[in-house]
Design a protein around this motif. Sequence first.
Motif, PDB file in Angstrom:
ATOM      1  N   GLU A  23      22.062  47.319  32.402  1.00 33.85           N
ATOM      2  CA  GLU A  23      21.350  46.443  33.333  1.00 33.85           C
ATOM      3  C   GLU A  23      21.787  45.023  33.073  1.00 33.85           C
ATOM      4  O   GLU A  23      21.892  44.587  31.920  1.00 33.85           O
ATOM      5  CB  GLU A  23      19.832  46.580  33.139  1.00 33.85           C
ATOM      6  N   LEU A  24      22.063  44.307  34.160  1.00 34.74           N
ATOM      7  CA  LEU A  24      22.496  42.921  34.051  1.00 34.74           C
ATOM      8  C   LEU A  24      21.856  42.138  35.185  1.00 34.74           C
ATOM      9  O   LEU A  24      22.015  42.503  36.356  1.00 34.74           O
ATOM     10  CB  LEU A  24      24.028  42.850  34.118  1.00 34.74           C
ATOM     11  N   ASN A  25      21.126  41.097  34.840  1.00 34.51           N
ATOM     12  CA  ASN A  25      20.443  40.252  35.833  1.00 34.51           C
ATOM     13  C   ASN A  25      19.565  41.069  36.777  1.00 34.51           C
ATOM     14  O   ASN A  25      19.541  40.826  37.985  1.00 34.51           O
ATOM     15  CB  ASN A  25      21.455  39.420  36.625  1.00 34.51           C
ATOM     16  N   GLY A  26      18.885  42.075  36.229  1.00 35.60           N
ATOM     17  CA  GLY A  26      17.957  42.875  37.010  1.00 35.60           C
ATOM     18  C   GLY A  26      18.589  43.977  37.845  1.00 35.60           C
ATOM     19  O   GLY A  26      17.883  44.721  38.516  1.00 35.60           O
ATOM     20  N   ALA A  27      19.911  44.092  37.825  1.00 37.51           N
ATOM     21  CA  ALA A  27      20.600  45.133  38.596  1.00 37.51           C
ATOM     22  C   ALA A  27      21.103  46.232  37.663  1.00 37.51           C
ATOM     23  O   ALA A  27      21.626  45.950  36.579  1.00 37.51           O
ATOM     24  CB  ALA A  27      21.767  44.539  39.370  1.00 37.51           C
ATOM     25  N   HIS A  29      23.710  49.172  36.709  1.00 37.93           N
ATOM     26  CA  HIS A  29      25.119  49.504  36.915  1.00 37.93           C
ATOM     27  C   HIS A  29      25.414  50.796  36.168  1.00 37.93           C
ATOM     28  O   HIS A  29      24.883  51.023  35.084  1.00 37.93           O
ATOM     29  CB  HIS A  29      26.021  48.380  36.396  1.00 37.93           C
ATOM     30  N   LYS A  59      30.383  44.287  32.770  1.00 40.10           N
ATOM     31  CA  LYS A  59      28.920  44.434  32.736  1.00 40.10           C
ATOM     32  C   LYS A  59      28.454  44.678  31.304  1.00 40.10           C
ATOM     33  O   LYS A  59      27.485  44.071  30.842  1.00 40.10           O
ATOM     34  CB  LYS A  59      28.442  45.572  33.639  1.00 40.10           C
ATOM     35  N   GLN A  62      28.952  41.602  29.070  1.00 42.98           N
ATOM     36  CA  GLN A  62      27.929  40.576  29.272  1.00 42.98           C
ATOM     37  C   GLN A  62      26.559  41.010  28.759  1.00 42.98           C
ATOM     38  O   GLN A  62      25.854  40.217  28.138  1.00 42.98           O
ATOM     39  CB  GLN A  62      27.832  40.211  30.754  1.00 42.98           C
ATOM     40  N   SER A  63      26.173  42.265  29.013  1.00 42.94           N
ATOM     41  CA  SER A  63      24.826  42.708  28.621  1.00 42.94           C
ATOM     42  C   SER A  63      24.728  43.029  27.138  1.00 42.94           C
ATOM     43  O   SER A  63      23.652  42.971  26.560  1.00 42.94           O
ATOM     44  CB  SER A  63      24.404  43.939  29.432  1.00 42.94           C
TER      45      SER A  63
END
Length: 161
Positions: A23-27, A29, A59, A62-63
């Motif tokens: 999950e990244l920025n609420g989305a 993947h 993703k 970053q996460s």
Amino acid sequence: MDDRLFRNAMGKFATGVTVITTELNGAVHGMTANAFMSVSLNPKLVLVSIGEKAKMLEKIQQSKKYAVNILSQDQKVLSMNFAGQLEKPVDVQFEELGGLPVIKDALAQISCQVVNEVQAGDHTLFIGEVTDIKITEQDPLLFFSGKYHQLAQNEKVETSS
């Protein structure tokens, strides 16, 4: 040796099928992967291998976390969905484990925090420390020689002494 010969040889190793999620920025993947393995019992570490062209690569970078969803034999359509093999994406039911989205009713769900990232050829290996696990009792979805398979249902064989 050519790429096709190499791929065919690697396809002779039967594997389970996983969907890697983060999950990244609420989305949410996800991507289908069979390049997954356990690395260590103490500490509990697992590894996933992500190709340099996969959207999932950045993703996870970053996460700094991911979940491994080991699919059951009833979840072939989810594997195909996350591999981009369906004309229309299916609605996926997620739940949460260790702060990560996981696929509902997966054979096993494993949440991980990235502890190491290693560049290896055209892939990046993400080693994750396991933070939580949930398992169910089902049969796995298998992949061999480029095709999906299921375990054969063997009848109990009696032996005499």
